[in-house]
Design an enzyme around this catalytic site. Structure first.
Site, PDB file in Angstrom:
ATOM      1  N   GLU A  15       0.851  -1.247  -0.013  1.00 20.13           N
ATOM      2  CA  GLU A  15      -0.077   0.136  -0.001  1.00 20.13           C
ATOM      3  C   GLU A  15       0.796   1.203  -0.052  1.00 20.13           C
ATOM      4  O   GLU A  15       1.807   1.331   0.814  1.00 20.13           O
ATOM      5  CB  GLU A  15      -0.790  -0.051   1.159  1.00 20.13           C
ATOM      6  CG  GLU A  15      -1.784   0.808   1.158  1.00 20.13           C
ATOM      7  CD  GLU A  15      -2.717   1.003   2.693  1.00 20.13           C
ATOM      8  OE1 GLU A  15      -2.667  -0.116   3.372  1.00 20.13           O
ATOM      9  OE2 GLU A  15      -3.487   2.089   2.621  1.00 20.13           O
ATOM     10  N   ARG A  69       4.882 -12.997   9.821  1.00 20.44           N
ATOM     11  CA  ARG A  69       5.360 -11.836   9.483  1.00 20.44           C
ATOM     12  C   ARG A  69       6.557 -11.434  10.402  1.00 20.44           C
ATOM     13  O   ARG A  69       6.902 -12.367  11.307  1.00 20.44           O
ATOM     14  CB  ARG A  69       4.608 -10.531  10.005  1.00 20.44           C
ATOM     15  CG  ARG A  69       4.196 -10.397  11.332  1.00 20.44           C
ATOM     16  CD  ARG A  69       3.077  -9.277  11.668  1.00 20.44           C
ATOM     17  NE  ARG A  69       3.856  -8.062  11.731  1.00 20.44           N
ATOM     18  CZ  ARG A  69       3.415  -7.003  10.621  1.00 20.44           C
ATOM     19  NH1 ARG A  69       2.501  -7.015   9.880  1.00 20.44           N
ATOM     20  NH2 ARG A  69       3.980  -5.616  10.764  1.00 20.44           N
ATOM     21  N   LYS A 102       4.111   0.558   9.828  1.00 21.97           N
ATOM     22  CA  LYS A 102       3.918   1.749   8.913  1.00 21.97           C
ATOM     23  C   LYS A 102       3.605   2.917   9.922  1.00 21.97           C
ATOM     24  O   LYS A 102       3.907   4.139   9.682  1.00 21.97           O
ATOM     25  CB  LYS A 102       3.647   1.638   7.631  1.00 21.97           C
ATOM     26  CG  LYS A 102       4.379   1.340   6.577  1.00 21.97           C
ATOM     27  CD  LYS A 102       3.709   1.393   5.173  1.00 21.97           C
ATOM     28  CE  LYS A 102       2.983   0.187   5.071  1.00 21.97           C
ATOM     29  NZ  LYS A 102       2.429   0.163   3.710  1.00 21.97           N
TER      30      LYS A 102
HETATM   31  P1  ATP Z   1       2.495  -2.253   8.357  1.00 17.78           P
HETATM   32  O1  ATP Z   1       2.001  -3.754   9.104  1.00 17.78           O
HETATM   33  O2  ATP Z   1       4.126  -2.100   8.546  1.00 17.78           O
HETATM   34  O3  ATP Z   1       1.582  -1.052   8.222  1.00 17.78           O
HETATM   35  P2  ATP Z   1       1.173  -3.373   5.959  1.00 17.78           P
HETATM   36  O4  ATP Z   1       0.868  -4.655   6.030  1.00 17.78           O
HETATM   37  O5  ATP Z   1       0.173  -2.514   6.338  1.00 17.78           O
HETATM   38  O6  ATP Z   1       2.580  -3.097   6.933  1.00 17.78           O
HETATM   39  P3  ATP Z   1       1.504  -3.388   3.160  1.00 17.78           P
HETATM   40  O7  ATP Z   1       2.041  -2.301   2.395  1.00 17.78           O
HETATM   41  O8  ATP Z   1      -0.094  -3.811   3.199  1.00 17.78           O
HETATM   42  O9  ATP Z   1       1.871  -2.961   4.707  1.00 17.78           O
HETATM   43  O10 ATP Z   1       2.415  -4.448   2.984  1.00 17.78           O
HETATM   44  C1  ATP Z   1       2.516  -5.066   1.847  1.00 17.78           C
HETATM   45  C2  ATP Z   1       2.878  -6.586   1.889  1.00 17.78           C
HETATM   46  O11 ATP Z   1       4.158  -6.797   2.931  1.00 17.78           O
HETATM   47  C3  ATP Z   1       1.801  -7.312   2.546  1.00 17.78           C
HETATM   48  O12 ATP Z   1       1.359  -8.522   1.690  1.00 17.78           O
HETATM   49  C4  ATP Z   1       2.018  -7.617   3.931  1.00 17.78           C
HETATM   50  O13 ATP Z   1       1.526  -8.864   4.392  1.00 17.78           O
HETATM   51  C5  ATP Z   1       3.703  -7.853   3.991  1.00 17.78           C
HETATM   52  N1  ATP Z   1       4.492  -7.285   5.311  1.00 17.78           N
HETATM   53  C6  ATP Z   1       3.955  -6.265   5.976  1.00 17.78           C
HETATM   54  N2  ATP Z   1       4.668  -6.169   7.196  1.00 17.78           N
HETATM   55  C7  ATP Z   1       5.471  -7.420   7.053  1.00 17.78           C
HETATM   56  C8  ATP Z   1       6.482  -8.085   8.220  1.00 17.78           C
HETATM   57  N3  ATP Z   1       6.729  -7.505   9.078  1.00 17.78           N
HETATM   58  N4  ATP Z   1       6.950  -9.210   7.780  1.00 17.78           N
HETATM   59  C9  ATP Z   1       6.432  -9.895   6.555  1.00 17.78           C
HETATM   60  N5  ATP Z   1       5.622  -9.448   5.418  1.00 17.78           N
HETATM   61  C10 ATP Z   1       5.065  -8.247   5.906  1.00 17.78           C
HETATM   62 MG    MG Z   2      -1.540  -3.996   4.785  1.00 17.33          MG
END
Ligand code: ATP
Ligand code: MG
Length: 554
Positions: free
Chosen positions: A38, A264, A274
């Site tokens: 995102e 994760r 984020k």
């Molecule tokens: P955050 O939790 O940091 O806000 P997010 O999941 O909202 O991250 P996205 O941009 O939606 O951020 O993430 C893109 C991809 O990265 C998604 O498939 C998500 O599952 C994966 N992802 C995010 N954080 C992690 C993590 N700590 N370990 C592994 N994969 C991750």
């Molecule tokens: Mg997300």
């Protein structure tokens, strides 16, 4: 610390097992994965785990991996983030080829599918105010309540949905919901919201839309449109899988993707959220998204961490189905492994203490050969100047040393690396009683650092020549948190007040004055990289990582 023994053998994990079995059985002809960020922030080391997994699997099994921006929330998304994400994925070593996609490319099709659900009696427009709707969702132990608008006619919902699209209603006035089951044990199936009204300009579609699909409605359908075979995401989406499957089963989608979840990455002394990282930037607790203390890929790059170290780290931690926290020491280990191979050796004195070699002629200076890489003679040597006045590390001298202190102290002989044996004869102090200078002698017969008579010394010190050295600013980074597992409810209070230490007057050997962008090892100190804040004649170096953990458990 040693490599993690619990990690799966390289290249083996339960997701790769599934992919292999699917290829073998013919369920899929070739693998198509996607990384779906995102664009509401910069990528962090947790995202790197997902990138390495999705792009890695595609590469290993001859498939493709798409980069898809999940750009369904224009209120928080910006072009800066889109650009940064593309740059960081490329830097990490991956390539999406022609497969750059956006959920927003599918807005028209998603809209048609929403109407399809309404016509099938499987979605309705709900006028319930948001706070009311939240209360009516129920809890884990209590069923939800049906909305009074749940059974409004197909025609009425269709009309209202079209008027939502046309921008007739205010933000939050109505939503489109799937009609599934308000009594479901899975809260995600209690008539989840599919569309919300948002009068916001979108980076790609401009002002065209006043309604935007939710993550749940956009994600699986985007996967289906792109022919994704394995939609790999983190464990918090496990409870969304029944909804993912329901939508795929109830829509005329062109393919049938499956969702798989893995744990994760959580890292000690680090927060990978984020939302929190955005707060650090907005509150100016760091200098920006690429502050070298940030766990973002941009921050790690600026700190000097090479992309191969991140890929190696991700390989070591493996992919599992259970959440856990990885020791920060393992990350540092991977960084040192990579830099030990690549970094040229140099000498830099972080906290200088002057040394005068009394029996070295005044005005004389000579060039000595120093090795660029101890394990790779092909990388040659460089000349380092030596003279009567030098600097050594303040920590390498003690006036009244304890028994096991082998470095400089009055009467003690040590080796200056690549140079000579020197003996400390006298100590000069200022009015406050602080040591300001050491008076030493050298043995000219020990040139190169060996004594022809075979006598030994117990320490070898790094040093620089006073006259020819360059003054530099050095930034030392420590973890952002004082504890490996800061309380998520109180992260600001857990911040490390000493995460950045600035040294203004370090002294570097001349070869470092025009160091390029590649990290170097300052012998006995760690790995450092030139920062972009450097100016001509005013180098600034970031410490990428020390040679040993400084924060490790006492
Ligand atoms: P955050 O939790 O940091 O806000 P997010 O999941 O909202 O991250 P996205 O941009 O939606 O951020 O993430 C893109 C991809 O990265 C998604 O498939 C998500 O599952 C994966 N992802 C995010 N954080 C992690 C993590 N700590 N370990 C592994 N994969 C991750
Ligand atoms: Mg997300």
């Amino acid at each position: 610390m040693p490599p993690d023994q619990t990690a799966a053998a390289p290249g083996r994990d339960f997701i790769r097992d599934i992919v292999e079995a699917d290829l073998k059985s013919g369920r899929v002809k070739s693998v198509v994965t996607r990384f779906p960020p995102e664009p509401n922030g910069y990528l962090h080391i947790g995202h790197a785990k997902s990138i390495c997994l999705n792009f890695g699997i595609a590469k290993e099994y001859g498939g493709v991996c798409h980069l898809r921006f999940d750009d369904t929330n224009p209120a928080k998304e910006e072009q800066e983030f889109i650009d940064a994400i593309e740059r960081d994925v490329r830097w990490l070593g991956f390539d999406w080829g022609t497969h750059l996609h956006h959920a927003s490319d599918y807005f028209e099709r998603l809209y048609e599918w929403a109407e399809h659900l309404i016509r099938a009696g499987k979605a309705y427009v709900d006028d319930t105010p948001p706070d009311e709707m939240a209360k009516m969702r129920g809890t884990l132990t209590e069923a939800g309540k049906e909305s009074p608008f749940r059974n409004r006619s197909v025609e009425e919902s269709l009309d209202l949905f079209r008027r939502m699209r046309a921008g007739e209603f205010a933000n939050g006035a109505r939503v489109l919901r799937a009609k599934i089951d308000m009594a479901s044990g899975n809260i995600n199936l209690r008539d989840p919201v599919l569309y919300r009204i948002l009068h916001a300009e979108h980076p790609r579609t401009g002002k065209k839309w006043s309604i935007y699909p939710t993550y749940d409605f956009a994600h699986g359908q985007s996967d289906a449109i792109e022919g994704i075979t394995h939609s790999i995401c983190t464990l918090e989406f496990e409870d969304h899988r029944p909804l993912y499957d329901w939508l795929i089963a109830n829509l005329p989608v062109p393919s049938q993707p499956h969702q798989y979840e893995f744990a994760r990455l959580n890292l000690g002394y680090t927060v990978l959220s984020k939302r929190f990282l955005t707060q650090l930037v907005q509150d100016k607790r760091v200098s920006g998204w690429d502050d070298p203390r940030m766990p973002t890929l941009a921050g790690l790059r600026r700190r000097g961490v090479p992309p191969e170290a991140i890929r190696d780290f991700v390989g070591r931690i493996g992919v599992a189905k259970a959440n856990s926290t990885v020791d920060l020491g393992l990350f540092d280990f991977a960084v040192r492994e990579a830099l030990n191979k690549s970094a040229l050796r140099r000498m830099g004195v972080l906290r200088p203490l002057k040394v005068v070699i009394e029996n070295y002629p005044e005005g004389k200076s000579e060039l000595l050969d120093a090795v660029n890489h101890p394990d790779d003679p092909a990388r040659g040597t460089r000349p380092v100047p030596f003279g009567r006045e030098l600097y050594v590390e303040r920590d390498d001298f003690m006036e009244n040393p304890p028994k096991k202190f082998y470095r400089l102290s009055p009467g003690k002989e040590v080796r200056l690396r690549y140079a000579y044996f020197v003996t400390c004869k006298d100590v000069v102090k200022n009015a406050a009683g602080e040591v300001t200078e050491l008076r030493c002698t050298y043995d000219p017969a020990t040139k190169g650092g060996n004594a022809p008579d075979g006598r030994k010394v117990q320490a070898t010190l790094h040093w620089v020549a006073a006259a020819q050295s360059a003054t530099a600013e050095i930034r030392l980074y420590n973890p952002l948190f004082t504890k490996p597992d800061p309380d998520p409810a109180n992260l600001i209070a857990a911040l490390n007040p000493n995460s950045l230490e600035v040294i203004k007057d370090a002294r570097l050997e001349p070869a470092l004055a025009d160091a390029g962008d590649a990290p170097v090892q300052f012998e006995r100190q760690g790995y450092f990289v030139r920062d972009r804040d450097s100016a001509p004649g005013k180098p600034v170096f970031n410490r990428t990582v020390g040679l040993r953990d400084s924060y490790a458990k006492a």
